[in-house]
Every structure is written in C-alpha cells, then in structure tokens.
Design a protein around this motif. Structure first.
Motif, PDB file in Angstrom:
ATOM      1  N   GLU A 143       2.351   2.023  -3.456  1.00  0.00           N
ATOM      2  CA  GLU A 143       1.252   2.664  -4.294  1.00  0.00           C
ATOM      3  C   GLU A 143       1.156   4.055  -4.012  1.00  0.00           C
ATOM      4  O   GLU A 143       1.250   4.897  -5.109  1.00  0.00           O
ATOM      5  CB  GLU A 143      -0.133   1.727  -4.185  1.00  0.00           C
ATOM      6  N   ASN A 144       1.059   4.414  -2.775  1.00  0.00           N
ATOM      7  CA  ASN A 144       0.969   5.820  -2.410  1.00  0.00           C
ATOM      8  C   ASN A 144       2.123   6.605  -2.719  1.00  0.00           C
ATOM      9  O   ASN A 144       1.984   7.772  -3.425  1.00  0.00           O
ATOM     10  CB  ASN A 144       0.774   5.982  -0.773  1.00  0.00           C
ATOM     11  N   SER A 149       0.741  -1.106  -0.025  1.00  0.00           N
ATOM     12  CA  SER A 149       0.042   0.043  -0.045  1.00  0.00           C
ATOM     13  C   SER A 149       0.853   1.198   0.053  1.00  0.00           C
ATOM     14  O   SER A 149       0.466   2.244  -0.701  1.00  0.00           O
ATOM     15  CB  SER A 149      -0.950   0.233   1.231  1.00  0.00           C
ATOM     16  N   LEU A 150       1.901   1.179   0.782  1.00  0.00           N
ATOM     17  CA  LEU A 150       2.880   2.527   0.622  1.00  0.00           C
ATOM     18  C   LEU A 150       3.642   2.596  -0.558  1.00  0.00           C
ATOM     19  O   LEU A 150       3.851   3.638  -1.007  1.00  0.00           O
ATOM     20  CB  LEU A 150       3.952   2.290   1.862  1.00  0.00           C
ATOM     21  N   ASN A 154       2.469   7.161  -6.713  1.00  0.00           N
ATOM     22  CA  ASN A 154       1.474   7.996  -6.990  1.00  0.00           C
ATOM     23  C   ASN A 154       1.749   9.672  -6.886  1.00  0.00           C
ATOM     24  O   ASN A 154       1.904  10.392  -7.688  1.00  0.00           O
ATOM     25  CB  ASN A 154      -0.100   7.904  -6.172  1.00  0.00           C
ATOM     26  N   PHE A 195      -2.158   9.849   3.988  1.00  0.00           N
ATOM     27  CA  PHE A 195      -2.134   8.351   3.974  1.00  0.00           C
ATOM     28  C   PHE A 195      -1.273   7.936   5.283  1.00  0.00           C
ATOM     29  O   PHE A 195      -0.431   8.698   5.671  1.00  0.00           O
ATOM     30  CB  PHE A 195      -1.566   7.674   2.751  1.00  0.00           C
ATOM     31  N   LYS A 198      -2.646  18.261  -1.868  1.00  0.00           N
ATOM     32  CA  LYS A 198      -1.923  17.033  -2.601  1.00  0.00           C
ATOM     33  C   LYS A 198      -0.622  17.319  -2.062  1.00  0.00           C
ATOM     34  O   LYS A 198       0.094  18.449  -1.838  1.00  0.00           O
ATOM     35  CB  LYS A 198      -2.010  17.320  -4.136  1.00  0.00           C
ATOM     36  N   ALA A 241       2.887  13.148   4.880  1.00  0.00           N
ATOM     37  CA  ALA A 241       1.374  12.607   4.454  1.00  0.00           C
ATOM     38  C   ALA A 241       0.846  12.003   5.743  1.00  0.00           C
ATOM     39  O   ALA A 241      -0.453  12.341   5.873  1.00  0.00           O
ATOM     40  CB  ALA A 241       1.683  11.303   3.656  1.00  0.00           C
TER      41      ALA A 241
END
Length: 502
Positions: free
Chosen positions: A104-105, A101-102, A108, A411, A142, A405
């Motif tokens: 992917e974040n 998951s990290l 991105n 996240f 963002k 983040a």
C-alpha cells in the motif's frame, strides 16, 4: 559591491593560474569510465531527437555553386525506442508486493509520482541512449522520484551486482556563464555520502572553478552523511544488450547502437523519396522566343504565348528546332523507393530485436505491426529479455524507496522478507482467455500446478497465489455442500433420503 570585488579578484587569480580549475570530470575523482563513451551517448541522443548534424547537414552542387540543406529523416530511432517501451510497460502492468502494508505504501508513492507515465517515458529514453536512473528522495515530507537520462550519469565504482557510486552532472547557464552542478553519491566506510558542488566554467573544455552552492541551490546541503543504507540511493536501468563498445563498462548501449549504417541509409532513401517529387515535377522546354512579350499591332495589348511565372515551362535556346516544344518530365520512381525503404526497415527490425515486417513504409509514413505477436516471435523474445532487467530494476527501486522512507520515518521496513514481482502486459502475444485456456489444459494434463497457473494468469507472487488457492478451495467446499442440500442428496446411513418428496 564586496562580492563583485572578490569575484574580479578570483577571475584575475584564475587567469594567472593561482586558482586551478578542474580540466575534466575524470580528473576530479578516480573515474574509470572512458569519457569517449559519452560521445556515443551524445550521438544516440541526437539521432533520437531527429537531427544529427554529421548526417543531416549536407552540401550539394548546383550551377550557381555549392549550397547546403537539411536532409529529411524518418526518425526511426524515436520510432523503435517508443515502440519497445510501449510494448514492455504500460498501464496494464502491475507491481505486486507480498507484504500488504508495504504494498500500500509503495503504490501510494508510485501513484503520487505519476510513475506509470513517467517510467514509460524514461524507458524510451533508456532504449535510445543506453540507460537511465531513478533517485528516490524526500521533499516537504513526501517521497519524490527523480529521473536522470544516460548523459547525466557517470558511474564511479561498481561490482557484478550493481553500480555502487556515481556522480550526476547537470549543466546550466546564468547570463553568459556556464555552470556545472555535481551531485556525488559515494561510500566512505559504512557511511553513504551525498555531496553537492557547483563549478563555474571559464572555457569550452574546462569544468571550471568551484563556486558557492547556496547562490544557486539554497535548499541543498553541501554534504549529507547517512548511516544505515544497505544499497545506493539510486537505481540504474539499462537495455538487456551487451555493451560491445566498451565491454568493461557497466553502462548500457542504445538498442540501435549497432544499426547506425542502416539508419543512415534509411534517411538517405527517405530523403531521396521526398526529393523525387521535387526534382521529378513536370517540366516543359519551350523556345526562349516563345516567352517573350508580343504586342498586338491593332490593340497594342502586350501578351505572351506562355506564362513566364509558371514554373512548368523552362526557356531554352533550341537553335534550328526552336519551333518545337519538348516535355522532359521524368518518370517518378515511387515504388522503387518504397521497396528500398521497406527492405531497410526489415534489416533495422532484425538489428534492434523486432521481427521482420514489424515496420513498413507505405508512402504516407511508417506503420507498425506489433499489435499481435506470437510467443515464439523475435519481438516477443526481445520483449521478455528486456523485461528481466526491468523487473530486477523495479525490485531495486522498491528497496531504495524503503530505505529512504525509513531514514525519514515515512513508513517502516517490514519485519519479514517480502517479494516484489512485476506482471507485464502480454496481451500482444495472446488474449487473456487464450492464456487461461492454456493454463487449464496444463493443469488438467498434470504439466503444471494450480499455484503456478494462478501466478501466471494473475501475475501474483507465490504467497498471493497460495492465498487465492486457499480461498478457491474454501469456496469450492462450501458450494459442494450447498449443492448436496439443495438437491436433497444428503442421505442417512440406511441409504434413504432424509426428506421424501410427496
């Protein structure tokens, strides 16, 4: 109107010495970096841009007096910085994070900030000026990445691991006035403090008087206090080259910092090469009487023996031999110049960490020969040396992004530890098929493990390699069972086939 009156009063008070300006940035806080070091950074930046006035503004003497011109340059600081940045980091490089998951974040965030292109550009600036900084921050919900060059970064405190505190100065103008924005990143106990200040410069050497921040940066806070940070809010990258200018400084130096004499000689040689064609152009001496006008007595037509507008011909009073014409064209020394430039390019290559022959000059321009590099070459060793610090910096950057983040609830930080690795593009050394063949041979001869080979070939982390190895074993077991059934090789305990072929 009121603001103008106050401004005039402040200006008067400043001139009277009632309001003190900050003379230098080093006087604003206990900054241990030698300010003279930034003179070197300015010089490296000028050379990288292709114009260093101390070298390239030259005077020469003619019959009509002293004149000035700008020296021609090969701009090799740009060439070597760009070449090394391209060799080390490009679109083929992969950043691998063990936690799914990290990963992917983070990818991105990097994709949204066009990281591959921006990072390669700033790697080039880093090699040219000795360092660069990346600051993650949040704007409009963002994650953003801000890039800073070496001339806009001043460390305040550091340890053996990293620079802990710093200030980011940025000069700008409004009309005829110069302002300096200072962004401080400091620790006060457990709190990480970010302060923003603006100073109005009243003199050439003064930082000036502190003025209102909001009139220039309405969206910035003068002070932000953060609890929970475990690392600075910025990451400093520098070349993997020892700083022999100031060994006590945490700052890096340019990859060509110790090759300035060679760079200067290269520009002198290239400038001479260019002027060889101008100064060595064809020239013919003719009697000055030969370019005078002659009138035909019959037709009255005015003519000359030679065209006075043709720059090939030079009129000269030759005395007794004025009826002779002399060709005084000089022989061009093209090969001698090319040979001299190539010898200097080989010396430069050695000084900046490239193999001899990496750069060649053929008369049209500088060519590079780094497409195929053996693993034991100096170029490849230099590449790997810089990759070590870059990988460590990217690992720090991922950690900095995670803490920002988490602060803004973009996240969460993973519950367990994660591993960050960077698979750099080594295709310049050998192609992928050759690498696979080498790893297979090492595994076959028992010189490495399958897991290590997978990590090398794919650039995986240890956890990723274990998962892939598990999948390979499962697929291999399934394929073997299917093969036995397909060929009717599954026998009973009596040794006979289960199905007889008629």
């Amino acid at each position: 109107m009121f603001k103008n009156i106050v401004a005039r009063i402040k200006a008067v008070m400043y001139r009277m010495g009632l309001i003190k300006g900050v003379k230098k940035l080093a006087e604003h806080k206990d900054i241990q970096v030698n300010e003279e070091f930034y003179k070197h950074i300015d010089d490296w930046k000028a050379l990288y841009k292709g114009y260093f006035s101390a070298w390239h503004d030259i005077s020469y003497t003619t019959i009509s007096g002293t004149k000035k011109r700008r020296m021609a340059t090969l701009n090799m600081p740009k060439v070597v910085s760009q070449e090394l940045a391209t060799l080390i980091f490009n679109e083929r490089c992969e950043i691998n994070i063990s936690e799914t998951s990290l990963s992917e974040n983070i990818h991105n965030v990097l994709k949204d900030n066009n990281f591959i292109k921006k990072f390669q550009d700033y790697l080039e600036f880093k090699f040219a000026m000795g360092g660069m900084v990346i600051k993650p921050y949040v704007a409009e919900d963002k994650m953003k990445l801000s890039y800073v060059t070496a001339d806009c970064f001043v460390p305040i405190s550091w340890d053996h691991d990293r620079i802990q505190e710093a200030v980011f100065p940025n000069e700008f103008r409004r009309g005829d006035k110069k302002y300096t924005h200072l962004e401080w990143h400091v620790w006060e106990g457990e709190e990480y403090v970010i302060r923003n200040e603006v100073y109005e410069n009243k003199g050439s050497d003064d930082l000036g008087v502190k003025v209102s921040l909001k009139q220039f940066f309405p969206n910035l806070e003068e002070e932000t206090r953060i609890i929970g940070y475990n690392r600075p809010g910025f990451v400093y990258f520098k070349p993997n080259t020892a700083n022999n200018f100031d060994p006590a400084s945490p700052l890096g130096i340019s990859i060509f910092a110790n090759a300035l004499d060679t760079l200067h000689s290269l520009d002198i040689a290239f400038d001479s090469y260019q002027r060889e064609f101008k100064l060595g152009k064809k020239r013919i001496l003719v009697p000055d009487s030969a370019i005078k006008t002659v009138v035909d007595p019959e037709t009255g037509k005015v003519s000359r023996y030679f065209d006075a507008d043709d720059e090939v011909y030079q009129a000269f009073n030759m005395g007794d031999s004025e009826d002779k014409i002399h060709d005084i064209s000089a022989e061009l020394r093209v090969e001698e110049h090319i040979s001299a430039i190539n010898s200097l390019l080989n010396l430069l290559a050695m000084q900046v960490g490239f193999s001899s022959g990496s750069f060649t000059f053929d008369g049209d321009g500088v060519k590079t020969a780094t497409e195929v590099v053996s693993e034991n070459s100096k170029t490849f060793r230099t590449k790997q040396s810089h990759e070590n610090l870059i990988e460590a910096g990217i690992q720090e950057l991922v950690g900095a992004i995670v803490q920002v983040a988490e602060l803004y609830d973009l996240f969460e930080r993973p519950a367990k530890d994660y591993e960050v690795t960077v698979a750099f593009d080594d295709s310049i050394a050998e192609d992928q098929n050759a690498e696979i063949s080498k790893q297979v041979q090492l595994v076959t001869n028992g010189l490495t493990s399958k897991k290590k080979s997978i990590m090398k070939i794919h650039g995986f982390s240890e956890e990723e390699a274990e998962l892939l190895l598990k999948e390979i074993r499962e697929d291999s077991a399934t394929a073997t069972a299917e093969g036995i059934d397909f060929f009717g090789m599954n026998r009973t305990s009596g040794g006979k086939k289960n199905a007889e072929v008629s």
